[in-house]
Design an enzyme around this catalytic site. Sequence first.
Site, PDB file in Angstrom:
ATOM      1  N   ILE A 501       0.658  -1.301   0.176  1.00  0.00           N
ATOM      2  CA  ILE A 501      -0.122   0.028   0.027  1.00  0.00           C
ATOM      3  C   ILE A 501       0.867   1.112   0.160  1.00  0.00           C
ATOM      4  O   ILE A 501       0.421   2.217   0.432  1.00  0.00           O
ATOM      5  CB  ILE A 501      -1.130   0.114   1.044  1.00  0.00           C
ATOM      6  N   GLY A 502       1.989   1.120  -0.447  1.00  0.00           N
ATOM      7  CA  GLY A 502       3.045   2.216  -0.566  1.00  0.00           C
ATOM      8  C   GLY A 502       3.969   1.950   0.402  1.00  0.00           C
ATOM      9  O   GLY A 502       4.996   3.178   0.520  1.00  0.00           O
ATOM     10  N   ASN A 637      14.544  -3.079   6.187  1.00  0.00           N
ATOM     11  CA  ASN A 637      15.264  -2.118   4.967  1.00  0.00           C
ATOM     12  C   ASN A 637      15.178  -0.641   5.725  1.00  0.00           C
ATOM     13  O   ASN A 637      14.241  -0.245   6.022  1.00  0.00           O
ATOM     14  CB  ASN A 637      14.311  -2.003   3.598  1.00  0.00           C
ATOM     15  N   GLN A 644       8.538   5.091   6.481  1.00  0.00           N
ATOM     16  CA  GLN A 644       7.230   4.742   7.097  1.00  0.00           C
ATOM     17  C   GLN A 644       7.083   5.428   8.519  1.00  0.00           C
ATOM     18  O   GLN A 644       5.944   5.878   8.779  1.00  0.00           O
ATOM     19  CB  GLN A 644       7.195   3.108   7.149  1.00  0.00           C
ATOM     20  N   GLU A 711       2.194   1.151  11.613  1.00  0.00           N
ATOM     21  CA  GLU A 711       1.327   1.722  12.443  1.00  0.00           C
ATOM     22  C   GLU A 711       1.956   2.687  13.875  1.00  0.00           C
ATOM     23  O   GLU A 711       1.367   3.742  14.091  1.00  0.00           O
ATOM     24  CB  GLU A 711       0.094   0.883  13.026  1.00  0.00           C
TER      25      GLU A 711
HETATM   26 MO1  MOS Z   1      -4.326  -0.570   9.028  1.00  0.00          MO
HETATM   27  S1  MOS Z   1      -5.717   0.344  10.016  1.00  0.00           S
HETATM   28  O1  MOS Z   1      -4.497  -2.328  10.155  1.00  0.00           O
HETATM   29  O2  MOS Z   1      -4.584  -0.653   7.405  1.00  0.00           O
END
Ligand code: MOS
Length: 745
Positions: A501-502, A637, A644, A711
Site C-alpha cells: 500500500i505504498g 530496509n 514509514q 502503525e
Molecule cells: Mo491498518 S488500519 O491495519 O490498514
Amino acid sequence: MSAAAASSRQPIGDPLDRVDGRLKVTGGARYAAEFPFERMAYAAVVPSAIALGRVSRVDTAAAERAPGVLAVLTSRNAPRLVQASAGGGGGGGTPEKGGEQKAKSGGQSQQSGGGSAGADPFAKPYVLQDDRVRNFGQTVALVIAESFEQARDAAALVRVDYRPERAALVMERELGRAFVPEKFLNPEVKPETKRGDFESGWSEGAVKIDATYTTPNLHNNPMEPHATTAVWNGDRVTVYDSTQNVNGTQRNVAALFGVPPDNVRVIAHFIGGGFGCKGPTWEHTIAAVMAARVVKRPVKLALPRQQMFAAVGYRPHTQQRVRLAATRAGRLTAVAHETTTATNQAHAYIESAGVATPMLYATPNLLVRHRAVPLDWPRGTIMRAPGEGAGVFPLECALDELAVALRMDPIELRRVNEPERDPQKNIPWSSRSLLKCYAQGAERFGWGKRNPEPGAMKDGRMLLGWGVATATYPTNRRPTSARVRIAPDGSALVQLAATDIGTGTYTALTQIAADALRLRPERVKVEIGDTNFPQTPGSGGSWGVASYGSAVHEACLDARGKLAGLGADESVADFLQRSRSAQPVEGHADSKPGNEKEQHSMHAFGAHFAEVRVDPDTGEVRVSRFVGAFACGRIVNAKTATSQFAGGIVMGLGMALSEESVVDPHYGNFVNADLAGYHVPVNRDVPKIDVILVEEEDKFVNPLGTKGIGEIGIVGVPAAIANAVYHATGRRVRDLPLTPDKVFA
Ligand code: MOS
C-alpha cells in the site's frame, strides 16, 4: 544508494532503493483506475442526501435521456445480490461474527441485509438491494455512461425523494443509549479489562489525575482515491480494485454475485495509500462489478474525494476519561481508562481506544472500559493504529499531567513505571526496549537542556515547548502462503497475493528472498497484488513483513531443500550453474504463527520528542523539531522503514494540529468533505523529522525477528505535541486538534 553497492552487503537491513520506484516515478505503475479497456463504460454514484429513512421515489427519466447514458440502477431494477446468512465470505481477514452489538433503535431488522450482518463492520455491502437509507452518502442510484463526465452529469439529474426518519446525529445527546460492545475487530480487545481493584488503588494514591480527553472523527484520506475497474467474461470477473486485501475482495464479490471464488480475480498491483480504509470491501466496488454485468462492458468507478468521506470510513470520535493515581515517588497505584465512542447503528465498528493501556505500564490496579453510542453517522472503520492511535493520546497526556503534579521529569516517570513483564498477561516480553528508545531519543533531541517550567523557554517572541510520549503497537502475524520459482539461470520469481500500500512491501520481500536464496536483490522479482497467486491476508495490522516475509522466507527455504548438495551459505544461482541443471526449482510455504503469543507478550515500542513554537498572540502552534526513536525488532530496509516511521509521525502531526471531520447535526453529512476543508499536513507544516532505528533483537516474534512498523509511527505523536504545547504555554488542551482557539481560549 545503487543496487550494485547494495549487492555487496547483506540484503536484509540494507537501505535498498524501492524496487518499484522507477515504475512509480515514470508512470509505469498502474493503479486501479488506470487499466485501459476497449468499450470502457463509467459509473457514478448518486449518494443519499439524508442520514436515515427510506427512498420513497427515484425519478431517473432525465438521467436516462442524458447524452451517453447506458443505464441507471436503483433498488427497483438493480440485479439481486446473494444475501447469504452471516458466516460466509468475510473481508479484511477479520473474524466473521453474528448479531452481537445490536445497536439499534428498533424497526431496522434488515439494516444491511442478511439479518445479523448489520453489526459487522466488515459486512458485505448489499448495495441497491432495498429502499432503506442507513447513512448519508449511501449509494441510492448508480449511473453508467460512455464517459466519466457524462456519468457524473447524469448522476446530478437523478431526482430522489426520501421519507426521512429521526436520525441520531449528536453523540452528546445520545449518551443514554450507550451500550457495552461485546466484540471488537481486534479479538484481543475486551469490553472491560481489570486487574487488582481500581477503587482501592485510587484511594492509596497520593497524587491523582482525573481528566477527560476527546478525539475527533478523522479520515484516512489516502492520496489515491478509491477506485474499481470491473471486467466480466462470461461468469468470470476480473476486478482491478484499490484494496489492501485482494483475497477479501475476491471472497466478497464471489459471495454477493453467487460465483465460486475461483471465478473472481482481484488485482491490486499498486495502491496509493490505504491506512485501513482500503481493508473492507465497500459499496462502490460491488456497484462497479454490478454495473459491468448489467451493461456487459468493462466499467470503471472512481470515487471523487468528496464522496469518500461518507463512503469509505473514518476513525470515529471518542471521549476518554483517564484517572491516574500514584505515590509521591511516581509509582502508579491505579489506572482507569474509560472510552465512549460513536458508532454507526448498522455497522458497529468500535474504536478500541483502551487497547494498549493494560500492557503499557506497571500498576497493580487497573480498569479499562469501552462504551459505544449508536448514531446514524456514516460508518467508521479502521485507520492507522485503530485503537492505539486515538487511545494512547489521553494516556500519555495524563502521564504528563501526573509528571507536572509530581514535579518529576516525564521520562523518569515512565522509567519508574516500566514493567518487567506484561503486567496484564503476566508473561515475559519477547523484547521491550522502551527505555532505550527514550534514552537514545533524549540524547539526540537534547532533552537534558529542558527547563521544565511552562513558558520558561523562548525563541524571540515565540514560546518554545518540548514534550514526549510513548509509542506502542502489537506484533501481529497472519497465515500466509507464498511460492518461489528459481529458473536455471539463477533468477527467482516470488509470488503471493499480498498488497503493497505504498509501504515498501515489494522491496522488503525482494530483500527477504535474496537473503534466503543468497542471490543479489536484482536477480529476484516479486509479484504481488493478484488473487491468482497464493493466498494471503490483507495488508494491515502492521503484519505485512511478519506474515508475507515469513512465508517468502519459508518458500525459499523449501526451494533450497530441493537442491541436494547445496551448501548452507551457497547461492542457488551458483549451485544451478555448477550442477548445470536445466530444470527450474519451485518452493512453496503455508506459513503461520504458532502459540508464541501465549508464551511472550509481543509489542513494538517507541519514544516521540516534539518541539513546538507557539505564537503568543495568535495561539498558532508549529512543530519545529521532531525526533522519533523506535525499537521494532529487525529492520528489513532502513530506508523504507525510516520513511514509514516519518509518514506515521506526519499523520500524527495532522491529528494533533489540524485534522477533524465535522458532522452536520441535521443531515448527518461531513461538512468539510474535501482537502480544502480537511487539513492534512502539507510540506510547510512538517519540520525535519529525525528517525532513530533503535537496535533490537527478538528471537520469538517470527522467523525473521521483525515487529512491524506501519502503525506505531502515529501512536503517541498527538500526545507529544500536546505535552509540548502545555510546556510552552502552561495551557493543557485535552481536545484534538490543538487549534489556536483552544490554545488561547
Ligand atoms: Mo491498518 S488500519 O491495519 O490498514
